[in-house]
Design an enzyme around this catalytic site. Structure first.
Site, short mmCIF file in Angstrom:
data_model
loop_
_atom_site.label_atom_id
_atom_site.label_comp_id
_atom_site.label_asym_id
_atom_site.label_seq_id
_atom_site.Cartn_x
_atom_site.Cartn_y
_atom_site.Cartn_z
N GLU A 166 33.91 -65.85 -5.23
CA GLU A 166 33.28 -64.84 -5.94
C GLU A 166 33.71 -63.46 -6.25
O GLU A 166 33.34 -62.80 -7.23
CB GLU A 166 31.88 -64.40 -5.12
CG GLU A 166 32.14 -63.50 -4.12
CD GLU A 166 30.56 -63.28 -3.68
OE1 GLU A 166 29.97 -63.87 -2.71
OE2 GLU A 166 30.07 -62.04 -3.66
N HIS B 292 28.54 -68.19 -7.13
CA HIS B 292 27.87 -66.94 -6.53
C HIS B 292 26.72 -66.68 -7.43
O HIS B 292 26.72 -66.88 -8.69
CB HIS B 292 28.78 -65.97 -6.36
CG HIS B 292 28.23 -64.76 -6.37
ND1 HIS B 292 27.86 -63.74 -7.18
CD2 HIS B 292 27.80 -64.16 -5.14
CE1 HIS B 292 27.39 -62.69 -6.84
NE2 HIS B 292 27.19 -62.80 -5.53
N GLU C 140 22.90 -70.94 -5.57
CA GLU C 140 22.23 -69.89 -4.62
C GLU C 140 21.27 -69.12 -5.68
O GLU C 140 21.10 -69.34 -6.82
CB GLU C 140 23.60 -68.84 -4.73
CG GLU C 140 22.96 -67.55 -4.16
CD GLU C 140 23.96 -66.66 -3.52
OE1 GLU C 140 25.24 -66.82 -4.40
OE2 GLU C 140 23.95 -65.76 -2.67
#
Ligand SMILES: O=C(O)[C@H](O)[C@H](O)[C@@H](O)CO
Ligand SMILES: [Mg+2]
Length: 391
Positions: free
Chosen positions: A267, A317, A337
């Site tokens: 990320e 991310h 996510e």
């Protein structure tokens, strides 16, 4: 063919209520400093950048960025916007190379690549709107009936509070959960015990039939992580995320090669070549770029191909539509996510207060619509009274 006629950037500065952080709520890169108070302070996302790319026919594509919005705005306004105005948005690969190469001396990572990402995301939203197709249908289409998500919060807190939050999340059907460590090298052996007690407590309430991921947010060291991995293994974490600072690629590779717990990261990596480096050096077992940092959808899709060739799964991310469309369009992107919709805390939640249309999780999954053109989000005016906006 309609050309790009303008690029409008705005910085959205949150002035509304924020949830104050608990002490030790999340380890991070600043923990190595002799610093008092809230070490996570510089990792707040209480500002966001919107980037609207408009073509001559009035169609507007929306991009965004969460890293250093005021600086990224300046970079776009002064350097990148002039490079894309007058171009055909469907020449997106050329536009990307033009932005990348014309600022290569300073823009290949960090602020420059974040600016490229915001514009590129807007161009893909624009292209989807111009051909009346959702972005994922331009990338490879539907590879999943719906996208499995993991619940991403569980910042370090008291054991009771973390167990309550985990049970509440599990009651909403999530099958995977990511928690944050609160203790690292500066907290010594006692801190290790605190970390392990919380992981054990989460397994106690969640059981072992769900995935539990553990996030360090670059707050540990190679030495500390090597000591922690065998202690964590009995709790069967799905991955250990960003144990060390992003530049320590050799450290990631050494930890990942131990094969005790899969190491994830990415990320805080930028560009196709930056992510290819992580893959080629086997630094991560799961790659987690964020599309609004790594170079936008153009770069992310190229990285997805490199990761697929190496059979490294990509789980971007953050949630947010710029990532969901890539996950839908790639079999090698198994899950997303998902930040629960929440009061503004670290700021990952801010996306929900600026945009509407972002997919909402239900029963541990989220869905994208086959017929909504572009990314499927718009800028909302519902929370304007909680923002100071800089044009
Ligand atoms: O993986 C993540 O979600 C990020 O590292 C978090 O957003 C960061 O804020 C640490 O919790
Ligand atoms: Mg992370």
């Amino acid at each position: 063919m309609t050309k790009i006629k303008s690029v409008r950037t705005r910085v959205w500065n949150w002035t509304g209520p924020t949830v104050p952080p608990q002490g030790n709520f999340c380890t991070n890169a600043s923990d190595a400093l002799w610093i008092m108070g809230d070490a996570m302070a510089s990792f707040r996302f209480h500002q966001w950048l919107t980037c609207e790319v408009e073509t001559e026919d009035g169609t507007i594509g929306i991009g965004n960025a969460a890293l250093a919005p005021t600086v990224v705005k300046k970079a776009i306004d002064d350097w990148y916007a002039p490079l894309v105005i007058g171009e055909d948005p469907f020449d997106y690969a050329y536009i990307w190379e033009k932005m990348y190469r014309r600022t290569h001396a300073w823009g290949r990572k960090g602020i420059g690549m974040t600016a490229i990402s915001a514009i590129d995301i807007a161009i893909w939203d624009l292209m989807g709107k111009l051909v009346n197709k959702p972005v994922f249908k331009l990338l490879g289409g539907r590879t999943k009936e719906k996208i499995p998500v993991y619940y991403s919060k569980l910042y370090a807190d008291s054991i009771e509070a973390m167990q309550r939050e985990a049970e509440e999340a599990a009651s909403h059907g999530y099958q995977a959960f990511k928690s944050r460590f609160g203790f690292g090298p500066k907290d010594g052996m006692a801190g290790m015990r605190e970390n392990l007690k919380r992981v054990e407590a989460l397994r106690e309430v969640l059981g072992y039939d769900v995935d539990l991921m553990l996030e360090c947010y670059m707050g540990w060291t190679l030495d500390y992580t090597k000591r922690m991995l065998p202690k964590l293994a009995p709790f069967e974490p799905r991955w250990l995320e960003e144990p060390v600072i992003a530049d320590d690629v050799a450290g990631y590779a050494e930890l990942n090669a131990m094969g005790i717990v899969p190491i994830s990261g990415g990320e805080h990596e930028f560009s196709v070549i930056g992510c290819a480096e992580l893959i080629n050096r086997k630094a991560v077992s799961i790659l987690q770029y964020d599309t609004n940092r790594v170079g936008g959808i153009t770069a992310a899709q190229k990285i997805n191909a490199i990761a697929e060739a190496a059979q490294i799964p990509v789980i971007p991310h953050a949630g947010q539509m710029h990532n969901y469309h890539l996950t839908m369009a790639n079999t090698n992107c198994p899950i997303s996510e998902y930040f629960p919709v929440f009061d503004v805390e670290v700021g990952n939640e801010l996306f929900y207060y600026i945009f509407e249309g972002d997919a909402e999780a239900a029963g541990g999954y989220l869905q994208l619509d086959d017929d909504t053109p572009g990314l499927g989000i718009s800028i909302t005016d519902k929370h304007l009274d909680h923002f100071e906006i800089t044009e």
